[in-house]
Motif scaffolding. Structure first.
Motif, PDB file in Angstrom:
ATOM      1  N   ARG A   1       1.112  -1.141  -0.209  1.00  0.00           N
ATOM      2  CA  ARG A   1       0.120   0.036   0.069  1.00  0.00           C
ATOM      3  C   ARG A   1       0.851   1.018   0.035  1.00  0.00           C
ATOM      4  N   ASP A   2       0.508   2.211  -0.731  1.00  0.00           N
ATOM      5  CA  ASP A   2       1.063   3.900  -1.054  1.00  0.00           C
ATOM      6  C   ASP A   2       0.687   4.204   0.442  1.00  0.00           C
ATOM      7  N   VAL A   3       2.536   4.969   0.621  1.00  0.00           N
ATOM      8  CA  VAL A   3       2.531   6.020   2.027  1.00  0.00           C
ATOM      9  C   VAL A   3       1.877   6.637   1.974  1.00  0.00           C
ATOM     10  N   THR A   4       1.223   7.888   0.671  1.00  0.00           N
ATOM     11  CA  THR A   4       0.703   8.181   1.036  1.00  0.00           C
ATOM     12  C   THR A   4      -1.122   8.172   1.469  1.00  0.00           C
ATOM     13  N   ASP A   5      -0.977   6.812   1.144  1.00  0.00           N
ATOM     14  CA  ASP A   5      -2.585   6.909   0.943  1.00  0.00           C
ATOM     15  C   ASP A   5      -2.864   6.402   2.409  1.00  0.00           C
ATOM     16  N   GLU A   6      -1.753   5.607   3.320  1.00  0.00           N
ATOM     17  CA  GLU A   6      -1.289   5.057   5.392  1.00  0.00           C
ATOM     18  C   GLU A   6      -1.860   6.523   5.039  1.00  0.00           C
ATOM     19  N   LEU A   7      -0.822   7.304   5.149  1.00  0.00           N
ATOM     20  CA  LEU A   7      -1.202   8.571   6.297  1.00  0.00           C
ATOM     21  C   LEU A   7      -2.634   9.280   5.756  1.00  0.00           C
ATOM     22  N   ASN A   8      -2.707   8.838   4.615  1.00  0.00           N
ATOM     23  CA  ASN A   8      -4.046   9.387   4.174  1.00  0.00           C
ATOM     24  C   ASN A   8      -5.540   9.053   5.187  1.00  0.00           C
ATOM     25  N   ASP A   9      -5.418   7.301   5.443  1.00  0.00           N
ATOM     26  CA  ASP A   9      -6.201   6.550   6.085  1.00  0.00           C
ATOM     27  C   ASP A   9      -6.002   6.889   7.552  1.00  0.00           C
ATOM     28  N   ARG A  10      -5.008   7.431   8.497  1.00  0.00           N
ATOM     29  CA  ARG A  10      -4.965   7.270   9.513  1.00  0.00           C
ATOM     30  C   ARG A  10      -4.604   9.060  10.195  1.00  0.00           C
ATOM     31  N   PHE A  11      -4.426   9.924   9.691  1.00  0.00           N
ATOM     32  CA  PHE A  11      -4.371  11.849   9.952  1.00  0.00           C
ATOM     33  C   PHE A  11      -5.023  11.943   8.650  1.00  0.00           C
ATOM     34  N   GLY A  12      -5.868  11.826   7.854  1.00  0.00           N
ATOM     35  CA  GLY A  12      -6.386  12.661   7.012  1.00  0.00           C
ATOM     36  C   GLY A  12      -5.458  13.180   6.360  1.00  0.00           C
ATOM     37  N   GLN A  13      -6.472  13.899   4.924  1.00  0.00           N
ATOM     38  CA  GLN A  13      -5.216  14.863   4.275  1.00  0.00           C
ATOM     39  C   GLN A  13      -3.990  15.883   4.662  1.00  0.00           C
ATOM     40  N   VAL A  14      -3.224  14.591   3.655  1.00  0.00           N
ATOM     41  CA  VAL A  14      -1.908  14.895   3.444  1.00  0.00           C
ATOM     42  C   VAL A  14      -0.883  15.844   3.119  1.00  0.00           C
ATOM     43  N   PRO A  15      -0.540  16.563   3.867  1.00  0.00           N
ATOM     44  CA  PRO A  15      -0.060  18.313   2.790  1.00  0.00           C
ATOM     45  C   PRO A  15       1.090  17.596   2.061  1.00  0.00           C
ATOM     46  N   GLN A  16       0.603  18.915   0.833  1.00  0.00           N
ATOM     47  CA  GLN A  16       1.836  19.000  -0.213  1.00  0.00           C
ATOM     48  C   GLN A  16       2.888  19.054   0.154  1.00  0.00           C
ATOM     49  N   GLU A  17       3.269  19.217   1.198  1.00  0.00           N
ATOM     50  CA  GLU A  17       4.586  19.338   1.793  1.00  0.00           C
ATOM     51  C   GLU A  17       5.153  18.120   2.143  1.00  0.00           C
ATOM     52  N   THR A  18       3.686  17.446   2.544  1.00  0.00           N
ATOM     53  CA  THR A  18       4.611  15.841   3.303  1.00  0.00           C
ATOM     54  C   THR A  18       4.676  15.176   2.179  1.00  0.00           C
ATOM     55  N   LYS A  19       3.793  14.735   1.007  1.00  0.00           N
ATOM     56  CA  LYS A  19       3.865  14.157  -0.344  1.00  0.00           C
ATOM     57  C   LYS A  19       4.980  14.341  -1.449  1.00  0.00           C
ATOM     58  N   SER A  20       5.530  15.517  -0.706  1.00  0.00           N
ATOM     59  CA  SER A  20       7.446  16.053  -2.198  1.00  0.00           C
ATOM     60  C   SER A  20       8.232  15.588  -0.985  1.00  0.00           C
ATOM     61  N   LEU A  21       7.768  15.258   0.025  1.00  0.00           N
ATOM     62  CA  LEU A  21       9.093  15.178   0.893  1.00  0.00           C
ATOM     63  C   LEU A  21       8.844  13.229   0.384  1.00  0.00           C
TER      64      LEU A  21
END
Length: 105
Positions: A1-21
């Motif tokens: 599973r994609d890290v971004t999807d996992e973060l979305n599931d746990r914490f809600g919308q992922v900020p663009q800065e986090t996606k860039s990182l």
């Protein structure tokens, strides 16, 4: 599973800065797997420099040539590198990931 999807599931919308990182970490990891020591962008060209101390597999250059044709500049000399054109600065990260996916396929 994609890290971004996992973060979305746990914490809600992922900020663009986090996606860039996350994308930078992905690019670094893929570069290590491909034997690429440096990535740079200048003048509309994305350059991937291979480790000078470890000769890249010639198969990599064949894949790049097949995927990019004459739009890629390939140098297989003492300091091997590949340059590809990127039209917009905003496309650099996606272009780098696409290139690395092609190279490692």
């Amino acid at each position: 599973r994609d890290v971004t999807d996992e973060l979305n599931d746990r914490f809600g919308q992922v900020p663009q800065e986090t996606k860039s990182l996350i994308n930078v970490a992905l690019i670094k990891s893929k570069c290590m797997d491909a034997g690429i020591s440096r990535v740079s962008y200048f003048g509309g060209k994305l350059t991937f420099a291979f480790d000078e101390n470890k000769a890249p597999d010639p198969e990599i250059f064949k894949k790049i040539s097949e995927a990019y044709g004459n739009t890629a500049v390939i140098n297989m000399g003492k300091k091997p590198f590949v340059k590809i054109g990127v039209k917009k600065v905003s496309d650099v990260v996606d272009s780098a990931i696409s290139f690395l996916n092609t190279t490692l396929a």
